[in-house]
Scaffold this active site. Structure first.
Site: not given
Length: 447
Positions: A56, A137, A192, A199, A336
């Site tokens: 559903d 992270e 981190e 991380e 990045e």
């Protein structure tokens, strides 16, 4: 990446028998990136393999109205995985599914289906794969005697600290070992910058597999953390005054000849295609921020002073802009994107950044010149002269930018776009009508 296999139906049946699998978790993702699952006994395996397992859809965020709620789960057999943990009654396997309508059409409001659609457009443009390497992270908080999360961090460590400062080391190590058992190729795991922050990076994969891996990763992190009496959260900024959690996306676009972003004779050894893709990312950055940073709290992370990007710019060297080009070259050449946070629905976020880059390629969008100095130390006039704009500073402003961008609407498709805008506007309206403790502290006695 988690290893993918081209499993047949008989392969699945044999593994179920050999591994004593008793339950199946059929996983999919809703509009907000929340993992949903339908758990069924192994007796339903043949029904699943024949694409006849119905559920559903009316109660799933962003899905159908109640009068058209019947949906089917079609398993992607390459995502079949047996969980390393088991119950007294046998093992549990999971498979990630696509949502289909009763007429056999892929359901447009399924975020995974939407990414598959955008990847189809990429292939029509002559590319074979869009590779994504995520860097998620998270924070680890202690839990109270009732199993509810507290605001007490599990350690006082900082970047690359080791025990005794990094008290989450054993938990993080078990997360890594569990991921490796499940086929992930973990490249790095460390503490981190902020206390209690961690991380874990895993190897890049093609866009669809990468999005699946992010969802599986979140499930493993939360499951293992609970074994240690800890609560793992991917909330971008759970505490004031410390760095928030991001999920940088490293991306590269391949064709039959290899990585199209690499050119040994180009400036910085970067191809013209990479520059056009970068130009598209910069052009649409403010618009896709609503998708890549989708909650009110996301914008508490995107502020100066805590390493998160605030300005729309790029660089081949420094880390203050939105996009940087890491030093690796050859097939590892990549861009990045540093703004994304782990609350993003990975299927929607990757679809949006891919569509932005493809728009850059289609229209030959040249990026502005690189910014190779610390933008945080530039004043407003210097930034203006360098044509550096800000990312949106609230979810409300990000939604306004998204609603004005036809390319991003195309990336999401009409159904997902409408549902996302409606749901997020309601979320922001709910937030802005609340009175915070900060306001009471500042104003109650003053006025």
């Amino acid at each position: 990446m988690a290893t993918r296999h081209d499993y047949s139906k008989d392969d699945i049946r044999n593994m179920v028998k050999d591994e004593d699998v008793k339950f199946l978790r059929l996983m999919f993702t809703d509009l907000f990136g929340t993992i949903k699952n339908v758990e069924v006994p192994i007796t339903q395996l043949d029904k699943l393999l024949d694409n006849k397992l119905m559920f559903d859809g009316s109660s799933i965020e962003g899905f159908v109205r109640i009068e058209e709620s019947d949906m089917y789960l079609y398993p992607d057999l390459s995502t079949w995985m047996i969980f390393p943990w088991s119950t007294d009654r046998g093992k549990i396997a999971r498979v990630i599914c696509q949502v289909y309508r009763p007429n056999g059409e892929p359901y447009a409001a399924d975020p995974r289906n939407n990414l598959i659609r955008v990847l189809g457009d990429m292939k029509k443009a002559g590319f074979t794969s869009f590779n994504i390497g995520p860097e998620p992270e998270f924070f680890l908080f202690k839990m109270d005697e009732n199993g509810d999360p507290t605001l007490h961090l599990n350690d006082k460590g900082s970047y690359f600290d080791m025990a005794p400062m990094d008290l989450g080391e054993n938990c993080r190590r078990e997360i890594v070992l569990t991921l490796e058992e499940m086929g992930f190729d973990v490249e790095a795991a460390h503490h981190e910058v902020a206390p209690g922050q961690h991380e874990i990076d895993f190897k890049y994969a093609d866009a669809l597999a990468a999005a699946d891996n992010i969802q599986t990763f979140k499930l493993v992190v939360k499951t293992v953390a609970r074994k240690y009496g800890l609560y793992a959260t991917f909330m971008p900024k759970p505490l004031s005054g410390i760095n928030g959690s991001g999920m940088h996306l490293n991306m590269s676009l391949f064709n039959d000849k290899g990585n199209t972003f690499y050119d040994k004779d180009g400036e910085l050894e970067i191809s013209q295609e990479a520059y056009y893709f970068l130009g598209g990312l910069l052009k649409h950055a403010r618009s896709f921020t609503a998708v890549c940073n989708p909650i009110v709290n996301s914008y508490k992370r995107l502020v100066p002073g805590y390493e998160a990007p605030v300005y729309v710019a790029w660089s081949g060297s420094n880390r203050s802009p939105l996009i940087r080009i890491p030093s690796a070259r050859g097939n590892s050449t990549r861009l990045e994107l540093r703004s994304v946070d782990p609350t993003a629905n990975p299927y929607l976020a990757i679809a949006c950044v891919l569509e932005a880059g493809l728009d850059g390629l289609r229209n030959k969008i040249e990026p502005e010149h690189s910014i190779d100095r610390n933008i945080y130390r530039m004043d407003a006039e210097e930034r203006q002269k360098s044509h550096i704009t800000n990312l949106p500073d609230t979810l409300h402003n990000a939604l306004k930018d998204l609603s004005a961008d036809e390319t991003m609407k195309k990336a999401l498709g009409q159904h997902l776009y409408n549902s996302f805008i409606e749901a997020k506007n309601l979320e922001y309206d709910s937030y802005r009508t609340q009175v915070s403790g900060w306001e009471r502290d500042q104003y109650l006695e003053k006025y």
